[in-house]
Design an enzyme around this catalytic site. Structure first.
Site, PDB file in Angstrom:
ATOM      1  N   GLU A  49       0.861  -1.189   0.000  1.00  0.00           N
ATOM      2  CA  GLU A  49       0.000   0.000   0.000  1.00  0.00           C
ATOM      3  C   GLU A  49       0.896   1.238   0.000  1.00  0.00           C
ATOM      4  O   GLU A  49       1.609   1.493   0.968  1.00  0.00           O
ATOM      5  CB  GLU A  49      -0.892  -0.023   1.255  1.00  0.00           C
ATOM      6  CG  GLU A  49      -1.737   1.228   1.419  1.00  0.00           C
ATOM      7  CD  GLU A  49      -2.449   1.268   2.781  1.00  0.00           C
ATOM      8  OE1 GLU A  49      -2.786   0.205   3.341  1.00  0.00           O
ATOM      9  OE2 GLU A  49      -2.645   2.396   3.299  1.00  0.00           O
ATOM     10  N   ARG A  53       0.698  10.287   1.007  1.00  0.00           N
ATOM     11  CA  ARG A  53       1.111  11.229   2.050  1.00  0.00           C
ATOM     12  C   ARG A  53       2.304  12.053   1.616  1.00  0.00           C
ATOM     13  O   ARG A  53       2.851  12.822   2.412  1.00  0.00           O
ATOM     14  CB  ARG A  53       1.457  10.469   3.328  1.00  0.00           C
ATOM     15  CG  ARG A  53       0.245   9.771   3.890  1.00  0.00           C
ATOM     16  CD  ARG A  53       0.534   9.088   5.190  1.00  0.00           C
ATOM     17  NE  ARG A  53      -0.534   8.143   5.458  1.00  0.00           N
ATOM     18  CZ  ARG A  53      -0.570   7.333   6.493  1.00  0.00           C
ATOM     19  NH1 ARG A  53       0.410   7.379   7.393  1.00  0.00           N
ATOM     20  NH2 ARG A  53      -1.561   6.496   6.657  1.00  0.00           N
ATOM     21  N   LYS A 137     -10.796  -1.541   7.019  1.00  0.00           N
ATOM     22  CA  LYS A 137      -9.553  -1.194   7.703  1.00  0.00           C
ATOM     23  C   LYS A 137      -9.922  -0.745   9.111  1.00  0.00           C
ATOM     24  O   LYS A 137     -10.951  -0.080   9.299  1.00  0.00           O
ATOM     25  CB  LYS A 137      -8.877  -0.070   6.924  1.00  0.00           C
ATOM     26  CG  LYS A 137      -7.641   0.541   7.583  1.00  0.00           C
ATOM     27  CD  LYS A 137      -7.021   1.559   6.636  1.00  0.00           C
ATOM     28  CE  LYS A 137      -6.025   2.444   7.371  1.00  0.00           C
ATOM     29  NZ  LYS A 137      -4.688   2.404   6.784  1.00  0.00           N
TER      30      LYS A 137
HETATM   31  C1  3PG Z   1      -1.708   3.378   8.060  1.00  0.00           C
HETATM   32  O1  3PG Z   1      -2.050   4.304   7.352  1.00  0.00           O
HETATM   33  O2  3PG Z   1      -2.160   2.249   7.868  1.00  0.00           O
HETATM   34  C2  3PG Z   1      -0.840   3.635   9.219  1.00  0.00           C
HETATM   35  O3  3PG Z   1      -0.307   4.915   9.182  1.00  0.00           O
HETATM   36  C3  3PG Z   1       0.232   2.653   9.450  1.00  0.00           C
HETATM   37  O4  3PG Z   1       0.516   2.806  10.794  1.00  0.00           O
HETATM   38  P1  3PG Z   1       1.944   2.501  11.417  1.00  0.00           P
HETATM   39  O5  3PG Z   1       2.869   3.538  10.858  1.00  0.00           O
HETATM   40  O6  3PG Z   1       1.769   2.631  12.908  1.00  0.00           O
HETATM   41  O7  3PG Z   1       2.338   1.113  10.995  1.00  0.00           O
END
Ligand code: 3PG
Length: 214
Positions: A49, A53, A137
């Site tokens: 994924e 960002r 999710k």
């Molecule tokens: C996401 O968008 O799924 C999260 O930002 C991932 O979270 P993490 O950085 O704590 O793994």
């Protein structure tokens, strides 16, 4: 539940091809795309994924989808229909959002590319279920109650499955993956910022290898 909910879950699972850990990636420099994604593919995690960002995200999705053999490229942090459309045009095979809006559900309904929308409260989950979603999710998983929270939902909301992300790591991934209502987890721990900055693709491959055995 609408019959199509089975379809949405099945469509997401079909795209992920049984992968239980999905790397959540922030690419600052599109030039890193091929090596970064190739390292994950070599490590046994071809479904990735790439999150919207960074300014480079769409270019990275385009490059990964076009140039990395075996990669199954999805887009994350998709917040509106313009994002959705741009990511599909760039070659995304699945779309992930931290939440769900009318606009997103509307474009997803008309698209051949499956959406994994986010929900953290039972009411949000039931609302998505009414819209035909059987898999969601769960973000930010750690802050929203973690594995214990999802476990508590497995009986009352038994036909909803989750992909928790946010605070998931190698150390706690199995707490989630062992639940009957969790199909996969996502996390950024597989692609540490310092490893990308140092172009340490071997380290990323090793992290993927470890996670692919979960
Ligand atoms: C996401 O968008 O799924 C999260 O930002 C991932 O979270 P993490 O950085 O704590 O793994």
């Amino acid at each position: 539940m609408k019959p199509s909910s089975i379809d949405q879950k099945q469509r997401v699972l079909d795209v992920l091809q049984g992968q239980r850990v999905i790397p959540v990636i922030k690419i600052e420099n599109a030039d890193d795309t091929v090596q970064l994604i190739s390292a994950l593919v070599r490590g046994g995690l071809p479904a990735v994924e790439i999150t919207l960002r960074t300014a480079a995200a769409l270019e990275a999705i385009t490059i990964a989808a076009r140039d990395v053999k075996g990669a199954i490229v999805g887009a994350g942090t998709v917040l509106d229909k313009r994002h959705f459309r741009d990511c599909v045009d760039a070659g995304s095979r699945f779309i992930v959002s931290p939440g769900a809006t009318i606009e997103l559900l509307d474009i997803a309904r008309k698209s051949g590319v499956p959406l994994l929308p986010g929900a953290i409260t039972p009411s949000e989950m039931m609302g998505l279920r009414e819209e035909g979603y059987g898999m969601m999710k769960f973000f930010p998983a750690g802050q929203a109650g973690g594995a214990a929270f999802l476990k508590a939902l497995s009986s009352p909301l038994a036909d909803i499955s989750f992909c928790p992300t946010g605070g998931v790591s190698l150390a706690n991934a199995n707490d989630y993956l062992s639940l009957p209502n969790v199909e996969c987890v996502g996390g950024s721990w597989l692609v540490p910022d310092d490893a990308v900055a140092a172009k340490d693709w071997d380290r990323i491959e090793q992290l993927a290898l470890e996670a692919s055995k979960l």
